[in-house]
Design a protein around this motif. Structure first.
Motif, PDB file in Angstrom:
ATOM      1  N   MET A   1       1.148   4.167  -2.811  1.00 47.27           N
ATOM      2  CA  MET A   1       0.928   5.575  -2.482  1.00 47.27           C
ATOM      3  C   MET A   1       2.091   6.438  -2.970  1.00 47.27           C
ATOM      4  SD  MET A   1      -0.723   5.204   1.350  1.00 47.27           S
ATOM      5  CE  MET A   1      -1.212   6.928   1.538  1.00 47.27           C
TER       6      MET A   1
ATOM      7  N   ILE B   1       0.845  -1.202   0.000  1.00 49.06           N
ATOM      8  CA  ILE B   1       0.000   0.000   0.000  1.00 49.06           C
ATOM      9  C   ILE B   1       0.873   1.243   0.000  1.00 49.06           C
ATOM     10  CG2 ILE B   1      -1.680   1.355   1.324  1.00 49.06           C
ATOM     11  CD1 ILE B   1      -2.802  -1.289   2.398  1.00 49.06           C
TER      12      ILE B   1
ATOM     13  N   VAL C   1      -6.617   4.723  -1.982  1.00 50.68           N
ATOM     14  CA  VAL C   1      -6.341   3.695  -0.970  1.00 50.68           C
ATOM     15  C   VAL C   1      -7.638   3.046  -0.496  1.00 50.68           C
ATOM     16  CG1 VAL C   1      -5.414   3.294   1.353  1.00 50.68           C
ATOM     17  CG2 VAL C   1      -4.198   4.795  -0.229  1.00 50.68           C
TER      18      VAL C   1
END
Length: 281
Positions: A187, A183, A252
């Motif tokens: 990002m 993740i 996200v």
């Protein structure tokens, strides 16, 4: 350690032995304790035992037994020595699953190496920064495996090993630890693509943002909403950057079902803005 008797189930190498004590299976690590012994022997002298790990969970015990039948005993032996070294170096007890997951991973890694298959660890830099202690321990494991088995596992394996260590320390599945790193990597990619800058991964601003992202994920998953008293000022003074941070939070949530509250988006805005400002100085 007192006078105890261990019944040998099987030695893995000169320093690692699978035993039973009081009808419980355990892994013994100590210099020379496996030399010259065989299944059915007893270990009475415990002076050379440096570490013992008990496999308490029935499922883990069964998995370890199955693993020990398909993975070379030298791999299991040297991995168990590494696990004992990890526990000592980090001063932490490890989840017993690591006795299955780590030798299993090392076994597959060596098979890939033998077949000429190389898997790049695209998260290596992030892992090295986010999990410094685990990474340092993993580097020692990597060196132990390469030296002990006379192989040349690539440095990318250090990152994979570090995630196994991190998962074990935090009683998580490796997949859970790995998804957080993925993740964060996604990002970072999103930010780079939207501000059209290749981030300097050695910069203080980048390191601060990585740290914030790691703990922001933990807070968001645990529904911890931190107060940001500057949120309105941030929105007003850094409107474009706040919009970018909001889009990042939407990504996200859409891709990973992790929702950042407004306060976290505000702090993320500041980190992105700091990176932008550092590029303009």
């Amino acid at each position: 350690m007192g006078r105890k008797m261990y019944k040998v189930l099987r030695p893995f190498n000169h320093n690692v032995v699978l035993c039973t004590k009081d009808n419980k299976e355990c892994i013994l690590i100590g210099k020379g304790i496996g030399f010259g012994i065989k299944s059915g022997d007893s270990i009475i002298n415990v002076n050379n035992i440096e570490k013992e790990f008990f496999l308490v969970d029935n499922y883990n015990r069964e998995k370890f037994q199955n693993l020990s039948n398909i993975v070379d005993e030298n791999i299991i032996g040297i991995t168990e020595e590494a696990i004992a070294s990890i526990s000592k170096k980090l001063h932490k007890e490890l989840n017993e699953k690591i006795h299955i997951t780590l030798p299993d991973h090392i076994g597959f890694a060596l098979k890939r190496l033998e077949s000429g298959i190389e898997i790049k660890n695209v998260l290596l830099h992030e892992i090295k920064f986010l999990y410094k202690g685990e990474f340092e321990a993993a580097q020692e494991v990597w060196e132990t495996i390469n030296n002990g088995l006379n192989v040349n596992l690539p440095e990318d394996e250090i990152g994979f090993i570090a995630m196994h260590i991190h998962a074990s320390i935090n009683n998580q599945d490796v997949s859970k630890s790995s998804i957080d790193t993925s993740i964060i990597s996604d990002m970072i990619t999103f930010i780079e693509e939207n501000i059209n800058i290749d981030l300097n991964k050695e910069s203080l601003e980048y390191c601060r943002m990585l740290t914030h992202l790691r703990f922001a994920l933990e807070r968001s998953r645990n529904k911890i909403n931190i107060k940001n008293i500057l949120i309105e000022s941030i929105k007003e003074n850094y409107k474009e950057t706040y919009d970018l941070a909001s889009k990042l939070a939407d990504m996200v949530y859409k891709d990973y079902n992790v929702k950042f509250p407004e306060g976290e988006i505000g702090y993320l805005t500041i980190h992105i803005q700091n990176i932008l400002s550092s590029k303009n100085t």
